[in-house]
Write an enzyme that holds these catalytic residues in place. Structure first.
Site, PDB file in Angstrom:
ATOM      1  N   TYR A   1      26.371  35.210  31.349  1.00  0.00           N
ATOM      2  CA  TYR A   1      26.509  36.043  32.551  1.00  0.00           C
ATOM      3  C   TYR A   1      25.822  35.403  33.749  1.00  0.00           C
ATOM      4  O   TYR A   1      26.239  35.603  34.885  1.00  0.00           O
ATOM      5  CB  TYR A   1      25.866  37.420  32.321  1.00  0.00           C
ATOM      6  CG  TYR A   1      26.794  38.460  31.778  1.00  0.00           C
ATOM      7  CD1 TYR A   1      27.419  38.285  30.548  1.00  0.00           C
ATOM      8  CD2 TYR A   1      27.035  39.637  32.473  1.00  0.00           C
ATOM      9  CE1 TYR A   1      28.257  39.259  30.042  1.00  0.00           C
ATOM     10  CE2 TYR A   1      27.870  40.614  31.972  1.00  0.00           C
ATOM     11  CZ  TYR A   1      28.476  40.418  30.752  1.00  0.00           C
ATOM     12  OH  TYR A   1      29.299  41.374  30.261  1.00  0.00           O
TER      13      TYR A   1
ATOM     14  N   LYS B   1      26.126  33.589  16.989  1.00  0.00           N
ATOM     15  CA  LYS B   1      27.254  32.787  16.494  1.00  0.00           C
ATOM     16  C   LYS B   1      26.693  31.405  16.171  1.00  0.00           C
ATOM     17  O   LYS B   1      27.128  30.373  16.697  1.00  0.00           O
ATOM     18  CB  LYS B   1      28.359  32.754  17.562  1.00  0.00           C
ATOM     19  CG  LYS B   1      29.665  32.129  17.120  1.00  0.00           C
ATOM     20  CD  LYS B   1      30.428  32.938  16.081  1.00  0.00           C
ATOM     21  CE  LYS B   1      31.635  32.147  15.596  1.00  0.00           C
ATOM     22  NZ  LYS B   1      32.308  32.802  14.444  1.00  0.00           N
TER      23      LYS B   1
ATOM     24  N   ASP C   1      31.260  37.947  14.805  1.00  0.00           N
ATOM     25  CA  ASP C   1      32.569  38.386  14.302  1.00  0.00           C
ATOM     26  C   ASP C   1      32.399  39.327  13.121  1.00  0.00           C
ATOM     27  O   ASP C   1      33.061  40.361  13.020  1.00  0.00           O
ATOM     28  CB  ASP C   1      33.466  37.178  13.971  1.00  0.00           C
ATOM     29  CG  ASP C   1      32.776  36.110  13.121  1.00  0.00           C
ATOM     30  OD1 ASP C   1      31.548  36.200  12.908  1.00  0.00           O
ATOM     31  OD2 ASP C   1      33.477  35.180  12.675  1.00  0.00           O
TER      32      ASP C   1
ATOM     33  N   ASP D   1      27.468  43.128  25.322  1.00  0.00           N
ATOM     34  CA  ASP D   1      28.447  43.838  26.142  1.00  0.00           C
ATOM     35  C   ASP D   1      29.614  44.288  25.272  1.00  0.00           C
ATOM     36  O   ASP D   1      30.028  45.443  25.305  1.00  0.00           O
ATOM     37  CB  ASP D   1      28.946  42.919  27.266  1.00  0.00           C
ATOM     38  CG  ASP D   1      29.987  43.597  28.129  1.00  0.00           C
ATOM     39  OD1 ASP D   1      29.739  44.743  28.547  1.00  0.00           O
ATOM     40  OD2 ASP D   1      31.062  43.005  28.360  1.00  0.00           O
TER      41      ASP D   1
ATOM     42  N   ASP E   1      30.490  48.411  23.601  1.00  0.00           N
ATOM     43  CA  ASP E   1      31.704  49.213  23.781  1.00  0.00           C
ATOM     44  C   ASP E   1      32.279  49.620  22.429  1.00  0.00           C
ATOM     45  O   ASP E   1      32.735  50.749  22.244  1.00  0.00           O
ATOM     46  CB  ASP E   1      32.774  48.435  24.563  1.00  0.00           C
ATOM     47  CG  ASP E   1      32.692  48.687  26.068  1.00  0.00           C
ATOM     48  OD1 ASP E   1      31.563  48.892  26.567  1.00  0.00           O
ATOM     49  OD2 ASP E   1      33.752  48.691  26.733  1.00  0.00           O
TER      50      ASP E   1
END
Ligand code: IPM
Ligand code: MN
Length: 357
Positions: A143, A193, A225, A249, A253
């Protein structure tokens, strides 16, 4: 004599104005329990500030936030600003505030409200025990890394974004996760990851060091994942999830929708400066100005604000209990309405909560 606390209210765009107004009414009523009075200072950010000043985050807004006790924000963004230059997009307001206030940590509690148990898209038996917190790194990673907008022509047209993490950035977010877990069930899932990304390998190395230094914490390590999958297969397994800005982020959600009540979930952004509180949902331009938005996410964010920034624990407890009661009594805004329930608009829901404060 009551004590005065200063809170900057940033309505933002879309439904922001309506939901912040609702939360202010609730907070004003609740903080009397802690002998506190709020001085609200309204400032602009996001699309509203672009229209008024030509920039999404005016220096005046930052300055007011820096000296306040807390910031309460509605939501920013909307289709009318979709075509502005990337450097002044409304989202820059929220990213700029996070950076300016040093808000390196975003806490997103995800839980099931008893009255809304059957609202999750997952089978009821999967979500009964869902109660976890996402601790999202908020001022680093991709970001805030270097980037280049698209350049060149044809198949070679190229754009890029860089993901970086410093040791100190990972260490301090791990410390918040450990502190958070210590007050809960003591379990942390560090998400990365590391099978592909160098920045994730540093992330995991530091997570492992922190786990070794804090044996009372039970830490495990998942790839992002796999985490995305586990969140729908067995969300009850999580207590504290700590992860990078981008992964946080996305996973928050997903976590929010698992709970079945995206419109109800609060968040707190904390760090070195004034903390900022906002609902997880967006500015919902499609229903803006109609007075029908669900104010509960902002009201519950304001409860977190009372607890963490205003030294008003009674108000925080009272607000959270009042929201539960309003839901149990069957009050529902359109987004969570079902047959047989009491359909209310933003004002109606606010009044319903207010009566239980
Ligand atoms: C969030 C939002 C923001 C983010 C946007 C509005 C920049 O999606 O708070 O999750 O990506 O952090
Ligand atoms: Mn988001």
């Amino acid at each position: 004599m009551s004590q005065t606390k200063t809170v900057v209210a940033i309505n933002g765009d879309g439904i922001g104005r309506e939901i912040v107004a609702a939360a202010r009414r609730i907070v004003d009523a609740a903080v009397t329990k802690d002998n506190i009075t709020i001085e609200w200072v309204e400032k602009k950010a996001g699309g509203e500030a672009i229209d008024a000043y030509g920039e999404p985050l005016p220096a005046e807004t930052i300055k007011a936030c820096e000296t306040a006790d807390a910031v309460l924000l509605g939501a920013v963004g909307g289709p009318q600003w979709d075509d502005v230059a990337p450097s002044i997009r409304p989202e820059k307001a929220i990213l700029g505030l996070r950076k300016a206030l040093g808000l390196f940590c975003n806490l997103r509690p995800v839980r099931i409200f008893k009255a809304l148990q059957d609202y999750s898209p997952l089978k009821p038996e999967l979500v009964q025990n869902v109660d976890f917190v996402i601790v999202r790194e908020l001022t680093g990673g991709i970001y805030f890394g270097e980037r280049e907008e698209a350049e060149g022509e044809g198949p070679n047209e190229l754009a890029w974004d860089k993901e970086t993490y410093h040791r100190y950035e990972v260490e301090r977010i791990m410390d918040v996760a450990i502190e958070t877990a210590a007050k809960r069930r003591g379990k942390i899932t560090s998400v990365d990851k590391a099978n592909v990304l160098a920045s994730s390998r540093l992330w995991r190395k530091i997570a492992q060091e922190k786990a070794a230094a804090n044996p009372e914490i039970d830490m495990d390590y998942l790839y992002v994942d796999n985490t995305a999958m586990q969140l729908v297969v067995n969300p009850g397994q999580f207590d504290v999830i700590v992860t990078t800005n981008l992964f946080g982020d996305i996973l928050s959600d997903e976590g929010a929708v698992v709970s079945g009540s995206l419109g109800l979930l609060p968040s707190a952004s904390i760090g070195t400066g004034t903390a900022l509180y906002e609902p997880i949902h967006g500015s919902a331009p499609d229903i803006a100005g109609r007075g029908i938005a669900n104010p509960l996410g902002t009201i519950l964010s304001a409860a977190m604000m009372c607890r963490y920034s205003l030294n008003a624990p009674k108000a925080a407890d009272a607000i959270e209990a009042a929201v539960e009661k309003a839901l149990e009594a069957g009050y529902r805004t359109g987004d969570i309405y079902k047959d047989g329930m009491q359909r209310v608009d933003t004002n109606g829901m606010t009044a319903a909560v207010l009566q239980y404060i």
